[in-house]
Scaffold this motif. Structure first.
Motif, PDB file in Angstrom:
ATOM      1  N   PRO A 137       0.844  -1.200   0.000  1.00  0.00           N
ATOM      2  CA  PRO A 137       0.000   0.000   0.000  1.00  0.00           C
ATOM      3  C   PRO A 137       0.879   1.251   0.000  1.00  0.00           C
ATOM      4  CG  PRO A 137       0.057  -0.982   2.186  1.00  0.00           C
ATOM      5  CD  PRO A 137       0.806  -1.920   1.290  1.00  0.00           C
ATOM      6  N   LEU A 138       0.485   2.252  -0.761  1.00  0.00           N
ATOM      7  CA  LEU A 138       1.262   3.478  -0.839  1.00  0.00           C
ATOM      8  C   LEU A 138       0.800   4.472   0.219  1.00  0.00           C
ATOM      9  CD1 LEU A 138       1.731   3.955  -4.680  1.00  0.00           C
ATOM     10  CD2 LEU A 138       2.931   2.479  -3.057  1.00  0.00           C
ATOM     11  N   ALA A 139       1.619   5.519   0.421  1.00  0.00           N
ATOM     12  CA  ALA A 139       1.370   6.482   1.500  1.00  0.00           C
ATOM     13  C   ALA A 139       0.169   7.380   1.210  1.00  0.00           C
ATOM     14  CB  ALA A 139       2.616   7.336   1.735  1.00  0.00           C
ATOM     15  N   GLU A 140      -0.341   7.363  -0.009  1.00  0.00           N
ATOM     16  CA  GLU A 140      -1.543   8.120  -0.347  1.00  0.00           C
ATOM     17  C   GLU A 140      -2.764   7.369   0.166  1.00  0.00           C
ATOM     18  OE1 GLU A 140      -3.812  10.483  -0.685  1.00  0.00           O
ATOM     19  OE2 GLU A 140      -2.483  11.357  -2.216  1.00  0.00           O
ATOM     20  N   THR A 141      -3.408   7.875   1.219  1.00  0.00           N
ATOM     21  CA  THR A 141      -4.547   7.189   1.826  1.00  0.00           C
ATOM     22  C   THR A 141      -5.889   7.680   1.300  1.00  0.00           C
ATOM     23  OG1 THR A 141      -4.528   8.755   3.672  1.00  0.00           O
ATOM     24  CG2 THR A 141      -3.262   6.701   3.933  1.00  0.00           C
ATOM     25  N   ARG A 142      -5.896   8.782   0.550  1.00  0.00           N
ATOM     26  CA  ARG A 142      -7.140   9.242  -0.062  1.00  0.00           C
ATOM     27  C   ARG A 142      -7.521   8.316  -1.220  1.00  0.00           C
ATOM     28  NH1 ARG A 142      -5.001  15.268  -1.003  1.00  0.00           N
ATOM     29  NH2 ARG A 142      -3.159  13.977  -1.461  1.00  0.00           N
ATOM     30  N   SER A 143      -8.801   8.264  -1.533  1.00  0.00           N
ATOM     31  CA  SER A 143      -9.278   7.382  -2.588  1.00  0.00           C
ATOM     32  C   SER A 143      -8.912   7.941  -3.955  1.00  0.00           C
ATOM     33  CB  SER A 143     -10.798   7.215  -2.486  1.00  0.00           C
ATOM     34  OG  SER A 143     -11.263   6.290  -3.443  1.00  0.00           O
ATOM     35  N   VAL A 144      -8.128   7.201  -4.722  1.00  0.00           N
ATOM     36  CA  VAL A 144      -7.653   7.633  -6.035  1.00  0.00           C
ATOM     37  C   VAL A 144      -8.413   6.874  -7.119  1.00  0.00           C
ATOM     38  CG1 VAL A 144      -5.678   7.763  -7.598  1.00  0.00           C
ATOM     39  CG2 VAL A 144      -5.360   8.188  -5.147  1.00  0.00           C
TER      40      VAL A 144
END
Length: 326
Positions: free
Chosen positions: A267-274
């Motif tokens: 999992p990447l550090a971007e936690t917002r839904s992309v």
């Protein structure tokens, strides 16, 4: 007699009004089509002479990001992607029904072929060499968040001119068995360096799968579940993709990276839904679009591909990132 003449007069007036409206509609469509030409004005920015990140700005124009400065290409697109010797610009044309076009561009960003189809442009990709071009459109629905949508994906071989308008005819193996169904949907194609192997998302019976495809054999096989909008790294070893981690919401996804050799998932550090098909800036970083400050806008962000660090905003009021390494 007077009543008959009056009725004929009214019928004639209605017919004349209908003809005038139809004529106006034709004029509007022609003029609107002219306004939506993908090469709206001249520019000296081409994939031949300008390396770096290409983005679609808020007005739909495509620009190269040179540090903090934007260099406009003169293109107006709904979705854009450049790689190797080619680029693709997805546009829409008004009409009844409206239609979409994939305009394939050469190194100078001049159109060399146009493919017309129904639906709303959604994803676009070009293989590392520039030979293979793909696109995905929504033909019903307008979001991957629910199940009420249908997609169509096409592929063009720019060297031979061979066009595949719908990849749903692939001979599919799901698990270890041949599989076919009426609800197959493919989207988010990404190509390997050999211009033959590709990866994409397959949806059927409420589940999504990562598939590996072979263009020459015209076959595909599933690799694992819950993979959407894959994007192959420059070195061909990993796939960035969006993974459904929150069910029953309008923001269900998180960016992950899959190692193709070990099938280890990070999992990447971007936690917002992309809700985007990420683009690799290099072998260490991916870029993607997220909703912006105002309704309907978006910004381009980047994040390390190994799960470390934190997201960095690269451009405001922008979308459709693609990296031209030069």
């Amino acid at each position: 007699m007077t009543h008959t003449l009056s009725l004929r007069t009214r019928i004639g007036a209605v017919a004349l009004a209908g003809a005038l409206l139809a004529a106006l509609a034709v004029v509007y469509t022609v003029r609107a089509t002219d306004r939506n030409e993908p090469t709206a004005r001249a520019s000296n920015v081409t994939i031949d002479n300008t390396r770096g990140l290409y983005i679609r700005t808020a007005g739909g124009t495509v620009s190269a990001l040179d540090g903090r400065r934007l260099k406009e290409t003169g293109l107006t697109c709904r979705r854009f992607y450049a790689s190797g010797s080619s680029a693709v610009c997805l546009t829409t044309r008004p009409g009844i029904p409206p239609r979409s076009e994939a305009v394939v561009l050469d190194r100078k960003l001049h159109p060399k072929r146009t493919v017309t189809f129904g639906g709303t442009p959604n994803r676009a990709r070009v293989s590392p060499s520039g030979r293979m071009v793909s696109w995905t459109v929504f033909v019903s629905g307008d979001s991957y968040a629910g199940n009420a949508f249908s997609t169509r994906s096409g592929i063009l071989d720019t060297r031979t001119g061979y066009l595949i308008k719908n990849v749903e005819t692939l001979q599919l193996t799901l698990g270890k068995k041949r599989y076919s169904a009426s609800d197959l949907n493919y989207w988010g194609i990404t190509f390997a360096r050999d211009d033959n192997r590709f990866y994409a998302t397959l949806s059927t019976r409420g589940k999504t799968y990562l598939v590996e495809g072979d263009l020459n054999a015209w076959t595909a096989r599933t690799l694992r579940e819950n993979v959407e909008c894959p994007s192959l790294s420059p070195d061909g070893t990993r796939l960035a993709y969006k993974k459904r981690v929150r069910e029953g919401t309008s923001s269900p996804w998180q960016l992950h990276v899959l190692d193709l050799k070990t099938l280890r998932d990070t999992p990447l550090a971007e936690t917002r839904s992309v809700d985007d098909q990420a683009a690799w800036l290099d072998n260490r970083t991916v870029a993607y679009a997220l909703p912006g400050r105002t309704r309907g806008s978006s910004d381009v962000w980047s994040v390390p591909a190994d799960g470390s660090g934190e997201p960095v905003r690269m451009a405001r009021d922008a979308s459709s990132p693609s990296m031209n390494p030069g």
